[in-house]
Design an enzyme around this catalytic site. Structure first.
Site, short mmCIF file in Angstrom:
data_model
loop_
_atom_site.label_atom_id
_atom_site.label_comp_id
_atom_site.label_asym_id
_atom_site.label_seq_id
_atom_site.Cartn_x
_atom_site.Cartn_y
_atom_site.Cartn_z
N HIS A 1 81.76 92.76 -45.18
CA HIS A 1 82.81 92.96 -46.18
C HIS A 1 83.93 93.86 -45.68
CE1 HIS A 1 84.40 92.09 -49.99
NE2 HIS A 1 83.30 92.13 -50.70
N ASP B 1 86.83 89.05 -46.71
CA ASP B 1 86.88 89.16 -48.17
C ASP B 1 86.08 88.04 -48.81
OD1 ASP B 1 88.55 91.36 -47.96
OD2 ASP B 1 90.37 90.13 -48.00
#
Length: 457
Positions: A429, A433
């Site tokens: 992450h 995204d």
């Protein structure tokens, strides 16, 4: 005679240490020149260490699982001639004498202390527990039954009348009690005495009564985590500790793709032109390679220390493979340049090399994105662990048949049996995204469900 110290050589660029995963010699063994000494594992591969001289092994560096620094002594060999040890000069005579005298004095003091301790123990026991004087023999008139002088035993629990009538050894009674069996229900085979064989027969004919044990007790054991298993443990722990994973799972209708795959395998005939049988993986890899130029953030490495993300133009695809030694990730170099048949051939070759241990170091490192699959054993969904320093890993799951609503050419819907497969993704992450992962999965869905798009150039 002299001694030759074999030091762990530099076995790879950037390698500072290696782990001992197997010894082929022990102290006292005779080794020939070029004979195998040990197998050493680095972060990249397992390397065999061979002896540069002939002689007798007198020292080894440690046990399997120990980590040795590059340049440290690995094996000391006694050889004919002077050897190569110049830093092992004998201690001065006076120093040797002092050591011997110190050892002798220490041993003498220890023996004296032990003797003193034994004397004190004997004296203490003599003081605290003196031997009782022998009792005078009673005359016939004074003699009494022994039972009258003995303390009364603690009352034993009264068995049931039926249980008390059964003749059986204590071991048989205990086993029956552990199994919850009333011995009065067991019929002895001979002479009225119950034996273990009678309990076995009772259990065999009354298994439905709940008397059969649920399982067999095993032995506790401790297994050292060394070699490849330790590398896997360290890499997985570092990945979960340092990478904030998130998972995304999408459902794919692979009915049409499975039909195309079957047709291509039929056309292959009896291994025409050496073509291997096609599995799902070559199709999935081809689809991934078509999409990654649009999603370069998935085909990347993240350098934690430098804070730099490197996006790769080539797809060096890691293929997680289970081997007898543990999980390995051989790499398909430039997967984007290969067709279905070439991918299938390379998948088979690398998987075999990983299983038999012949994979080279260059074939086990340098991947930019990884695919992991358990084949028919795959679950409904998985959350694979990212192969650090990569930022994404893709895991197809098993194919299942399920009734689905299918829209016909006239716009009406009907129910059909379709082949469905979930594909799981785990992403870093910090780099990827959620929108990127979802968009990639939806574009992948379009390719998988319309296989002509995969085959098109």
């Amino acid at each position: 005679m002299g001694r030759f110290t074999f030091r762990l050589p530099d076995i790879g660029e950037g390698i500072a240490e290696a782990e001992i995963v197997a010894w082929h010699v022990k102290v006292g063994d005779t080794v020939e020149e070029d004979g195998r000494l040990a197998d050493m594992m680095t972060d990249k591969a397992t390397v065999e260490m061979e002896s540069p001289v002939s002689g007798v092994v007198v020292e080894v560096a440690g046990e399997t699982g120990d980590v040795i620094a590059i340049g440290s002594p690995l094996v000391v060999i006694e050889v004919e001639g002077a050897g190569n040890e110049v830093d092992r000069a004998p201690a001065p005579k006076s120093e040797v004498i002092e050591r011997v005298e110190g050892a002798v004095a220490g041993a003498s003091t220890l023996r004296q202390a032990q003797g003193s301790a034994r004397t004190e123990v004997v004296e203490t026991e003599a003081t605290v527990a003196p031997a009782p004087a022998p009792a005078p023999s009673p005359t016939p008139a004074q003699a009494e039954p022994v039972e009258a002088r003995a303390p009364a035993p603690a009352p034993a629990p009264k068995p049931s009348a039926a249980h008390a009538k059964v003749m059986a050894s204590p071991a048989v009674r205990k086993r029956a009690a552990d199994l919850g069996i009333d011995l009065s229900e067991v019929r002895p085979a001979e002479d009225g005495r119950l034996r273990h064989a009678d309990l076995d027969a009772f259990l065999a004919y009354n298994a439905a009564g709940g008397f059969q044990p649920a399982g067999r007790k095993g032995q506790d054991e401790q297994v050292r985590v060394i070699g490849l298993r330790r590398r896997i443990a360290e890499n997985m722990a570092a990945s979960k500790r340092q990478i904030p994973h998130f998972a995304y799972v999408e459902e794919y209708d692979v009915t049409a793709l499975e039909e195309v795959r079957a047709q291509l395998n039929e056309g292959r005939g009896a291994n025409v032109d050496g073509r291997p049988k096609l599995t799902m993986l070559p199709f999935l890899i081809t689809a991934i390679c078509k999409l990654l130029p649009k999603y370069p953030m998935l085909n990347a490495h993240y350098d934690d220390e430098a804070g730099v993300v490197t996006r790769y133009g080539s797809v060096h695809l890691g293929m997680a493979a289970q081997t007898p030694a543990g999980l390995m990730v051989p790499v398909i170099r430039d997967a984007q340049d290969r067709n279905l048949w070439q991918l299938a051939t390379e998948i088979g070759r690398l998987a075999q090399a990983a299983r038999d241990g012949s994979a080279k170091s260059s074939e086990l490192s340098g991947s930019t994105i990884t695919v992991t699959s358990l084949g028919p054993m795959g679950g409904v969904a998985t959350t694979p662990v990212i192969n650090r320093p990569e930022v994404a890993i893709i895991g197809p799951n098993r194919i299942v048949e399920r009734p689905m609503f299918v829209k016909g050419a006239d716009g009406t819907e009907r129910i059909e049996k379709r082949k469905i497969m979930n594909i799981s993704m785990s992403c870093d992450h910090r780099v990827v995204d959620g929108w990127d992962a979802a968009s990639f999965a939806q574009d992948l869905k379009k390719l998988i469900e319309a296989p002509a798009l995969i085959l098109a150039g």
